[in-house]
Design a protein around this motif. Structure first.
Motif, short mmCIF file in Angstrom:
data_model
loop_
_atom_site.label_atom_id
_atom_site.label_comp_id
_atom_site.label_asym_id
_atom_site.label_seq_id
_atom_site.Cartn_x
_atom_site.Cartn_y
_atom_site.Cartn_z
N ARG A 1 0.85 -1.21 0.00
CA ARG A 1 0.00 0.00 0.00
C ARG A 1 0.88 1.24 0.00
N TYR A 2 0.52 2.18 -0.86
CA TYR A 2 1.24 3.45 -0.93
C TYR A 2 0.44 4.51 -0.19
N GLU A 3 1.14 5.52 0.28
CA GLU A 3 0.52 6.69 0.89
C GLU A 3 0.92 7.92 0.09
N PHE A 4 0.20 9.02 0.32
CA PHE A 4 0.56 10.27 -0.34
C PHE A 4 1.96 10.67 0.13
N GLY A 5 2.81 10.98 -0.79
CA GLY A 5 4.16 11.39 -0.46
C GLY A 5 4.42 12.82 -0.87
N SER A 6 5.64 13.24 -0.66
CA SER A 6 5.99 14.63 -0.96
C SER A 6 5.95 14.91 -2.46
N ALA A 7 6.15 13.88 -3.28
CA ALA A 7 6.12 14.10 -4.73
C ALA A 7 4.73 14.53 -5.20
N LEU A 8 3.68 13.97 -4.60
CA LEU A 8 2.33 14.40 -4.97
C LEU A 8 2.07 15.84 -4.55
N TYR A 9 2.50 16.20 -3.36
CA TYR A 9 2.29 17.57 -2.90
C TYR A 9 3.08 18.57 -3.74
N VAL A 10 4.30 18.20 -4.12
CA VAL A 10 5.10 19.07 -4.99
C VAL A 10 4.43 19.19 -6.36
N GLY A 11 3.89 18.09 -6.88
CA GLY A 11 3.19 18.12 -8.16
C GLY A 11 1.96 19.01 -8.12
N TRP A 12 1.17 18.90 -7.06
CA TRP A 12 -0.01 19.76 -6.93
C TRP A 12 0.38 21.22 -6.81
N GLY A 13 1.41 21.49 -6.02
CA GLY A 13 1.86 22.87 -5.87
C GLY A 13 2.41 23.45 -7.17
N ALA A 14 3.20 22.66 -7.88
CA ALA A 14 3.77 23.13 -9.15
C ALA A 14 2.68 23.38 -10.19
N ALA A 15 1.69 22.49 -10.23
CA ALA A 15 0.59 22.67 -11.19
C ALA A 15 -0.19 23.94 -10.87
N CYS A 16 -0.47 24.17 -9.60
CA CYS A 16 -1.22 25.38 -9.22
C CYS A 16 -0.42 26.64 -9.50
N LEU A 17 0.89 26.62 -9.20
CA LEU A 17 1.71 27.80 -9.47
C LEU A 17 1.84 28.06 -10.97
N THR A 18 1.89 27.01 -11.77
CA THR A 18 1.96 27.19 -13.22
C THR A 18 0.67 27.80 -13.74
N MET A 19 -0.46 27.35 -13.21
CA MET A 19 -1.74 27.93 -13.63
C MET A 19 -1.86 29.38 -13.19
N ILE A 20 -1.41 29.69 -11.99
CA ILE A 20 -1.46 31.08 -11.51
C ILE A 20 -0.55 31.96 -12.36
N GLY A 21 0.66 31.49 -12.65
CA GLY A 21 1.58 32.26 -13.49
C GLY A 21 1.03 32.47 -14.89
N GLY A 22 0.43 31.44 -15.48
CA GLY A 22 -0.17 31.59 -16.79
C GLY A 22 -1.34 32.56 -16.78
N SER A 23 -2.11 32.54 -15.69
CA SER A 23 -3.23 33.48 -15.58
C SER A 23 -2.72 34.92 -15.49
N PHE A 24 -1.67 35.13 -14.71
CA PHE A 24 -1.10 36.48 -14.61
C PHE A 24 -0.58 36.95 -15.97
N LEU A 25 0.08 36.05 -16.70
CA LEU A 25 0.59 36.44 -18.01
C LEU A 25 -0.55 36.74 -18.98
N CYS A 26 -1.61 35.95 -18.94
CA CYS A 26 -2.75 36.20 -19.83
C CYS A 26 -3.43 37.53 -19.52
N CYS A 27 -3.51 37.87 -18.25
CA CYS A 27 -4.21 39.10 -17.86
C CYS A 27 -3.37 40.35 -18.08
N ASN A 28 -2.06 40.25 -17.94
CA ASN A 28 -1.23 41.45 -17.97
C ASN A 28 -0.56 41.73 -19.30
N CYS A 29 -0.46 40.77 -20.16
CA CYS A 29 0.21 40.99 -21.45
C CYS A 29 -0.84 41.27 -22.52
N SER A 30 -0.54 42.24 -23.35
CA SER A 30 -1.49 42.57 -24.40
C SER A 30 -1.52 41.46 -25.42
#
Length: 90
Positions: free
Chosen positions: A37-66
């Motif tokens: 049996r596997y448990e949630f490890g740090s790799a999953l949390y890093v993956g979730w954090g990286a995906a959220c930060l990538t989406m936030i960064g892409g949203s900022f770029l979409c909103c601020n760049c003409s």
């Protein structure tokens, strides 16, 4: 191009969440042996954090760049008749 950053974050979030769901299902499955049996490890949390930060960064770029502009040429200072650039500093 900025939209691709947001889409890549969304796809990474889907992939990491899909794997996390699979881990949770196998953990609570009574037929899964205890030693495999596997448990949630740090790799999953890093993956979730990286995906959220990538989406936030892409949203900022979409909103601020003409996106495309008006199609007009940029306003450069007019050059003088002698071929030298105009130097009208105020």
């Amino acid at each position: 191009m900025f939209f691709c950053s947001w889409v890549s974050g969304l796809l990474a979030l889907v992939g990491v969440s899909w794997y996390g769901h699979r881990i949770a299902q196998e953990f609570y499955n009574p037929f899964t042996p205890t030693n495999s049996r596997y448990e949630f490890g740090s790799a999953l949390y890093v993956g979730w954090g990286a995906a959220c930060l990538t989406m936030i960064g892409g949203s900022f770029l979409c909103c601020n760049c003409s996106g495309g502009g008006s199609g007009k040429a940029p306003n450069y200072p007019a050059s003088s008749s002698s071929g030298q650039p105009a130097r009208d500093y105020v």
